[in-house]
Design an enzyme around this catalytic site. Structure first.
Site, PDB file in Angstrom:
ATOM      1  N   HIS A   1      -8.796  -3.368   8.481  1.00 50.71           N
ATOM      2  CA  HIS A   1      -8.267  -3.228   7.121  1.00 50.71           C
ATOM      3  C   HIS A   1      -7.015  -4.081   6.930  1.00 50.71           C
ATOM      4  O   HIS A   1      -6.299  -4.385   7.889  1.00 50.71           O
ATOM      5  CB  HIS A   1      -8.022  -1.757   6.743  1.00 50.71           C
ATOM      6  CG  HIS A   1      -6.841  -1.090   7.358  1.00 50.71           C
ATOM      7  ND1 HIS A   1      -6.805   0.267   7.600  1.00 50.71           N
ATOM      8  CD2 HIS A   1      -5.640  -1.553   7.764  1.00 50.71           C
ATOM      9  CE1 HIS A   1      -5.634   0.591   8.121  1.00 50.71           C
ATOM     10  NE2 HIS A   1      -4.908  -0.498   8.233  1.00 50.71           N
TER      11      HIS A   1
ATOM     12  N   GLU B   1     -10.001  -0.465   3.268  1.00 48.49           N
ATOM     13  CA  GLU B   1     -10.816  -0.048   4.411  1.00 48.49           C
ATOM     14  C   GLU B   1     -12.190  -0.715   4.320  1.00 48.49           C
ATOM     15  O   GLU B   1     -12.676  -1.002   3.218  1.00 48.49           O
ATOM     16  CB  GLU B   1     -11.007   1.478   4.370  1.00 48.49           C
ATOM     17  CG  GLU B   1      -9.719   2.285   4.374  1.00 48.49           C
ATOM     18  CD  GLU B   1      -9.069   2.386   5.761  1.00 48.49           C
ATOM     19  OE1 GLU B   1      -9.307   1.514   6.617  1.00 48.49           O
ATOM     20  OE2 GLU B   1      -8.303   3.346   5.969  1.00 48.49           O
TER      21      GLU B   1
ATOM     22  N   ASP C   1       0.842  -1.198   0.000  1.00 44.42           N
ATOM     23  CA  ASP C   1       0.000   0.000   0.000  1.00 44.42           C
ATOM     24  C   ASP C   1       0.874   1.244   0.000  1.00 44.42           C
ATOM     25  O   ASP C   1       2.088   1.167   0.224  1.00 44.42           O
ATOM     26  CB  ASP C   1      -1.007  -0.003   1.166  1.00 44.42           C
ATOM     27  CG  ASP C   1      -0.392  -0.319   2.517  1.00 44.42           C
ATOM     28  OD1 ASP C   1       0.849  -0.241   2.648  1.00 44.42           O
ATOM     29  OD2 ASP C   1      -1.147  -0.637   3.449  1.00 44.42           O
TER      30      ASP C   1
ATOM     31  N   ASN D   1      -9.427  -1.276  12.467  1.00 44.67           N
ATOM     32  CA  ASN D   1     -10.774  -1.367  11.894  1.00 44.67           C
ATOM     33  C   ASN D   1     -10.901  -2.579  10.960  1.00 44.67           C
ATOM     34  O   ASN D   1     -11.879  -2.708  10.239  1.00 44.67           O
ATOM     35  CB  ASN D   1     -11.141  -0.075  11.148  1.00 44.67           C
ATOM     36  CG  ASN D   1     -10.223   0.191   9.963  1.00 44.67           C
ATOM     37  OD1 ASN D   1      -9.289  -0.577   9.711  1.00 44.67           O
ATOM     38  ND2 ASN D   1     -10.486   1.258   9.233  1.00 44.67           N
TER      39      ASN D   1
HETATM   40  C1  GLP Z   1      -1.542   0.478   8.279  1.00 40.60           C
HETATM   41  C2  GLP Z   1      -1.090  -0.076   6.928  1.00 40.60           C
HETATM   42  C3  GLP Z   1      -1.184  -1.567   6.870  1.00 40.60           C
HETATM   43  C4  GLP Z   1      -0.696  -2.127   8.171  1.00 40.60           C
HETATM   44  C5  GLP Z   1      -1.731  -1.815   9.228  1.00 40.60           C
HETATM   45  C6  GLP Z   1      -1.311  -2.195  10.636  1.00 40.60           C
HETATM   46  O1  GLP Z   1      -2.459   1.518   8.098  1.00 40.60           O
HETATM   47  N1  GLP Z   1      -1.781   0.466   5.812  1.00 40.60           N
HETATM   48  O2  GLP Z   1      -0.448  -2.044   5.779  1.00 40.60           O
HETATM   49  O3  GLP Z   1      -0.540  -3.524   8.057  1.00 40.60           O
HETATM   50  O4  GLP Z   1      -2.127  -0.462   9.163  1.00 40.60           O
HETATM   51  O5  GLP Z   1      -0.244  -1.393  11.062  1.00 40.60           O
HETATM   52  P1  GLP Z   1       0.610  -1.698  12.356  1.00 40.60           P
HETATM   53  O6  GLP Z   1       1.344  -2.958  12.093  1.00 40.60           O
HETATM   54  O7  GLP Z   1       1.544  -0.527  12.490  1.00 40.60           O
HETATM   55  O8  GLP Z   1      -0.344  -1.812  13.487  1.00 40.60           O
END
Ligand code: GLP
Length: 243
Positions: free
Chosen positions: A139, A144, A69, A137
């Site tokens: 995702h 999303e 992403d 949430n």
């Molecule tokens: C972010 C990214 C994701 C990531 C997720 C969890 O917004 N877009 O690719 O896997 O949220 O992030 P984290 O591992 O920092 O909790």
């Protein structure tokens, strides 16, 4: 095949187990197409793989890397692009040349760039391994809620909680971006192997919903249960709330 859920004692154990998992796949297929999440959760796995690369007990240098992403509208050379993070955390420590890192478009004609990205996935024969985290949430990537399993690589509007969560990566209270670009659920669900990781109590409720609730576009991570071979790696605090 139902997901295998592996519960580790803490984040260090999770990171070692994640590195073992990736290393086994890479040993069998050194030039695998690997889709690589950023975010905090997989950083321990990547650091462990980098240590093994330096020690000569693992070789990831032949991998083909696919970005998961990206933020929309951040200048291409800004260090806060998720592409730059992917290079710093994964490709560079493993000595993977940048020409083998497939980038998502954050600027310009995004629809065109997404179509080119999807052609690269197809040319690689699909994704062999997807390494993913989960947002609070539900995702995955920037899919999303609601995102159904047929969503393609595309530009998206980020949810307010995602904008807040992403601001913390950069030590800023200002949001980095309000729009993003993400690989779609169709590509993620089609990966041959999927590693979904979560750590910490803040992820517990959403991990439960994703694994035990209905498979639904409202919790995009739940759609991964339709993938061929899903492994969920969690620490105890993300699974049962234990410290
Ligand atoms: C972010 C990214 C994701 C990531 C997720 C969890 O917004 N877009 O690719 O896997 O949220 O992030 P984290 O591992 O920092 O909790």
């Amino acid at each position: 095949m139902p997901p295998s859920i592996l519960v580790q004692r803490d984040y260090d154990d999770l990171s070692r187990a994640g590195a073992d998992f990736v290393a086994e796949i890479v040993a069998a297929r050194p030039d695998a197409a690997v889709l690589v999440a950023t975010g905090e959760t997989p950083m321990g796995v990547y650091a462990e793989l980098a240590r093994r690369q330096e020690a000569g007990t693992f070789d990831g240098s032949l991998l083909q890397v696919f970005q998961l992403d990206e933020y929309a509208g951040i200048p291409d050379h800004d260090r806060r692009t998720l592409y730059a993070w992917t290079l710093r955390a994964f490709a560079d420590p493993l000595h993977i040349p940048h020409r083998r890192v497939v980038r998502l478009p954050g600027n310009g004609d995004i629809a065109d760039g997404c179509a080119a990205y999807d052609r690269s996935v197809a040319a690689a024969g699909g994704i062999h391994l997807a390494i993913l985290g989960i947002g609070i949430n539900g995702h995955v990537g920037f899919n999303e809620p609601p995102s159904d399993r047929w969503t393609t690589t595309r530009a998206v509007r980020l949810a307010p909680e995602t904008i807040r969560a992403n601001a913390r990566y950069w030590g800023q209270r200002e949001p980095v971006a309000r729009r993003g670009v993400t690989v779609g659920m169709m590509t993620l669900v089609s990966a041959r192997r999927t590693l979904l990781m979560a750590s910490g109590r803040s992820k517990r409720d959403i991990v439960r919903r994703a694994m035990r609730g209905p498979v639904s576009a409202d919790v995009p991570a739940s759609l991964l249960r339709d993938a061929d071979d899903l492994t969920v790696l969690v620490d105890r605090s993300a699974w049962d709330g234990a410290a």
